[in-house]
Design an enzyme around this catalytic site. Structure first.
Site, mmCIF file in Angstrom:
data_model
loop_
_atom_site.group_PDB
_atom_site.id
_atom_site.type_symbol
_atom_site.label_atom_id
_atom_site.label_comp_id
_atom_site.label_asym_id
_atom_site.label_seq_id
_atom_site.Cartn_x
_atom_site.Cartn_y
_atom_site.Cartn_z
ATOM 1 N N SER A 114 12.252 0.615 17.392
ATOM 2 C CA SER A 114 13.775 1.541 17.460
ATOM 3 C C SER A 114 13.989 1.982 16.135
ATOM 4 O O SER A 114 14.330 1.704 15.167
ATOM 5 C CB SER A 114 14.856 0.333 17.676
ATOM 6 O OG SER A 114 16.016 0.915 17.826
ATOM 7 N N HIS A 159 11.618 3.997 20.530
ATOM 8 C CA HIS A 159 12.959 3.540 21.365
ATOM 9 C C HIS A 159 13.902 4.465 20.549
ATOM 10 O O HIS A 159 14.233 4.312 19.344
ATOM 11 C CB HIS A 159 13.178 2.295 21.035
ATOM 12 C CG HIS A 159 14.214 1.722 21.964
ATOM 13 N ND1 HIS A 159 14.402 1.566 23.422
ATOM 14 C CD2 HIS A 159 15.752 1.482 21.434
ATOM 15 C CE1 HIS A 159 15.522 1.120 23.781
ATOM 16 N NE2 HIS A 159 16.301 1.271 22.735
ATOM 17 N N ASP A 164 17.848 5.270 20.273
ATOM 18 C CA ASP A 164 19.057 4.768 20.703
ATOM 19 C C ASP A 164 20.131 6.058 20.725
ATOM 20 O O ASP A 164 20.557 6.300 19.500
ATOM 21 C CB ASP A 164 19.653 3.499 19.992
ATOM 22 C CG ASP A 164 18.977 2.213 20.349
ATOM 23 O OD1 ASP A 164 18.727 1.901 21.538
ATOM 24 O OD2 ASP A 164 18.206 1.918 19.240
ATOM 25 N N MET A 203 24.009 6.792 21.186
ATOM 26 C CA MET A 203 25.387 6.316 21.312
ATOM 27 C C MET A 203 26.587 7.162 21.118
ATOM 28 O O MET A 203 26.334 8.179 20.234
ATOM 29 C CB MET A 203 25.469 5.299 20.289
ATOM 30 C CG MET A 203 24.380 4.219 20.093
ATOM 31 S SD MET A 203 25.040 3.023 18.718
ATOM 32 C CE MET A 203 23.345 2.188 18.904
ATOM 33 N N HIS A 225 17.319 5.273 25.158
ATOM 34 C CA HIS A 225 18.485 4.262 25.793
ATOM 35 C C HIS A 225 19.573 4.918 25.787
ATOM 36 O O HIS A 225 20.129 4.972 24.359
ATOM 37 C CB HIS A 225 18.023 2.947 24.694
ATOM 38 C CG HIS A 225 19.000 1.852 25.214
ATOM 39 N ND1 HIS A 225 19.335 0.784 24.212
ATOM 40 C CD2 HIS A 225 20.098 1.848 25.988
ATOM 41 C CE1 HIS A 225 20.086 0.069 24.688
ATOM 42 N NE2 HIS A 225 20.774 0.622 25.926
ATOM 43 N N MET A 240 23.352 4.940 25.461
ATOM 44 C CA MET A 240 24.450 4.007 25.445
ATOM 45 C C MET A 240 25.759 5.087 25.377
ATOM 46 O O MET A 240 26.277 4.922 24.403
ATOM 47 C CB MET A 240 24.374 3.191 24.288
ATOM 48 C CG MET A 240 23.507 1.937 24.312
ATOM 49 S SD MET A 240 22.995 1.339 22.821
ATOM 50 C CE MET A 240 21.752 2.243 22.229
ATOM 51 N N MET A 300 19.427 -6.397 28.155
ATOM 52 C CA MET A 300 19.985 -6.451 26.540
ATOM 53 C C MET A 300 20.141 -7.982 26.221
ATOM 54 O O MET A 300 20.385 -8.804 26.940
ATOM 55 C CB MET A 300 21.597 -5.931 26.574
ATOM 56 C CG MET A 300 21.486 -4.101 26.698
ATOM 57 S SD MET A 300 20.513 -3.388 25.715
ATOM 58 C CE MET A 300 21.019 -3.784 24.069
ATOM 59 N N ASP A 352 15.748 -5.799 24.461
ATOM 60 C CA ASP A 352 16.151 -5.157 23.172
ATOM 61 C C ASP A 352 17.316 -5.762 22.416
ATOM 62 O O ASP A 352 18.473 -6.360 23.098
ATOM 63 C CB ASP A 352 16.818 -3.720 23.845
ATOM 64 C CG ASP A 352 17.288 -2.646 22.628
ATOM 65 O OD1 ASP A 352 17.016 -3.050 21.525
ATOM 66 O OD2 ASP A 352 17.921 -1.859 23.054
HETATM 67 C C1 DX5 Z 1 21.476 -1.900 19.949
HETATM 68 C C2 DX5 Z 1 20.185 -0.923 20.073
HETATM 69 C C3 DX5 Z 1 19.001 -1.526 19.735
HETATM 70 C C4 DX5 Z 1 18.784 -1.825 18.161
HETATM 71 C C5 DX5 Z 1 17.722 -3.014 18.130
HETATM 72 O O1 DX5 Z 1 22.258 -1.566 20.601
HETATM 73 O O2 DX5 Z 1 20.062 -0.870 21.545
HETATM 74 O O3 DX5 Z 1 17.637 -0.729 20.277
HETATM 75 O O4 DX5 Z 1 18.112 -0.808 17.533
HETATM 76 O O5 DX5 Z 1 17.719 -3.445 16.726
HETATM 77 P P1 DX5 Z 1 17.392 -4.761 16.400
HETATM 78 O O6 DX5 Z 1 15.838 -5.163 16.923
HETATM 79 O O7 DX5 Z 1 17.469 -4.639 14.736
HETATM 80 O O8 DX5 Z 1 18.100 -5.931 16.905
HETATM 81 ZN ZN ZN Z 2 18.354 0.383 22.303
#
Ligand code: DX5
Ligand code: ZN
Length: 230
Positions: free
Chosen positions: A8, A33, A35, A37, A66, A68, A139, A177
């Site tokens: 990620s 990956h 993310d 947000m 991903h 969010m 999740m 994740d």
């Molecule tokens: C959290 C993200 C993850 C995050 C995971 O909301 O969706 O992808 O980057 O990070 P780690 O592996 O550090 O928990």
């Molecule tokens: Zn994620």
């Protein structure tokens, strides 16, 4: 079913993004990956499409995006254009009567549709869409931040999702994740997950390649073991 490791980028050093992408490639990552947000669906803001577009230009690894964000359906065209391979939307981010349409639209745009379940969302939420999904994301933390503690109590849900998929869509992947690393990956793999998002435990490991290999090996053994038990 192939075990895949998806570092990620949220845990990467953003001042050297190209170097970090190269480090993930050299470590044997299967995909990256990303993310996204929006500060509305989750209480945090990360990076968006201009950054992903640049990343796509410097890597041949598939981009696992991903979302969010609220209203993820708005961004399908731009995601296809910038080079996303997998687009994951959260079940509670889209109105129930629009979710099927959103997932089909992702597929029609040439990408793999994936549905994410945050911790309170039950496995049955995938049922109406199980046949069109390429991946289900369970999740293992509340979405929004990296570096949180793995929620082992999500494992029964991973098993339930795997049971549903075995019936209707056996090639569909299950991704986990949040808090995945050396100490937690086996539990998730044994429950039936085969795609592992690894943020902190990959980019921030002393040796990323060693970490990715060891996490993969643990996942492979535990996944096989989990399938034999059933
Ligand atoms: C959290 C993200 C993850 C995050 C995971 O909301 O969706 O992808 O980057 O990070 P780690 O592996 O550090 O928990
Ligand atoms: Zn994620």
């Amino acid at each position: 079913m192939r075990i895949q490791i998806a570092p990620s980028l949220l845990a990467a050093d953003f001042t050297h993004l190209a170097r970090e992408v190269a480090r993930a490639e050299a470590a044997g990552a299967d995909m990256l990956h990303c993310d996204v947000m929006d500060g509305v669906y989750v209480p945090n803001i990360s990076f968006g499409f201009p950054v992903i577009r640049q990343i796509a230009k410097i890597t041949s690894l598939p981009l696992d995006v991903h979302m969010m964000t609220s209203c993820p359906g708005r961004y399908i065209d731009v995601l296809a254009e910038i080079g996303a391979s997998i687009v994951t939307v959260h079940s509670d981010a889209v109105e129930p009567d629009e979710l099927g349409h959103t997932l089909s639209k992702i597929r029609e745009a040439g990408m793999t549709p994936a549905l994410a379940l945050r911790p309170p969302c039950p496995a049955e939420e995938i049922l109406p869409y199980a046949d069109i999904l390429g991946m289900v994301l369970v999740m293992t933390v509340e979405p929004g931040f990296g570096g949180q503690k793995f929620m082992a109590d999500m494992m029964p849900k991973v098993r339930e999702v795997r049971q549903i998929l075995d019936r209707v869509n056996p090639t569909c992947a299950i991704e986990v994740d949040g808090g995945i690393g050396e100490a937690t990956v086996a539990e998730a793999a044994e429950a039936g997950a085969n795609v592992f998002v690894v943020g902190t435990a990959s980019f921030r490991a002393p040796d990323m390649k060693e970490a990715v290999s060891s996490i993969r090996e643990k996942a492979e053994i535990a996944f096989r073991h989990g399938r034999q038990i059933e």
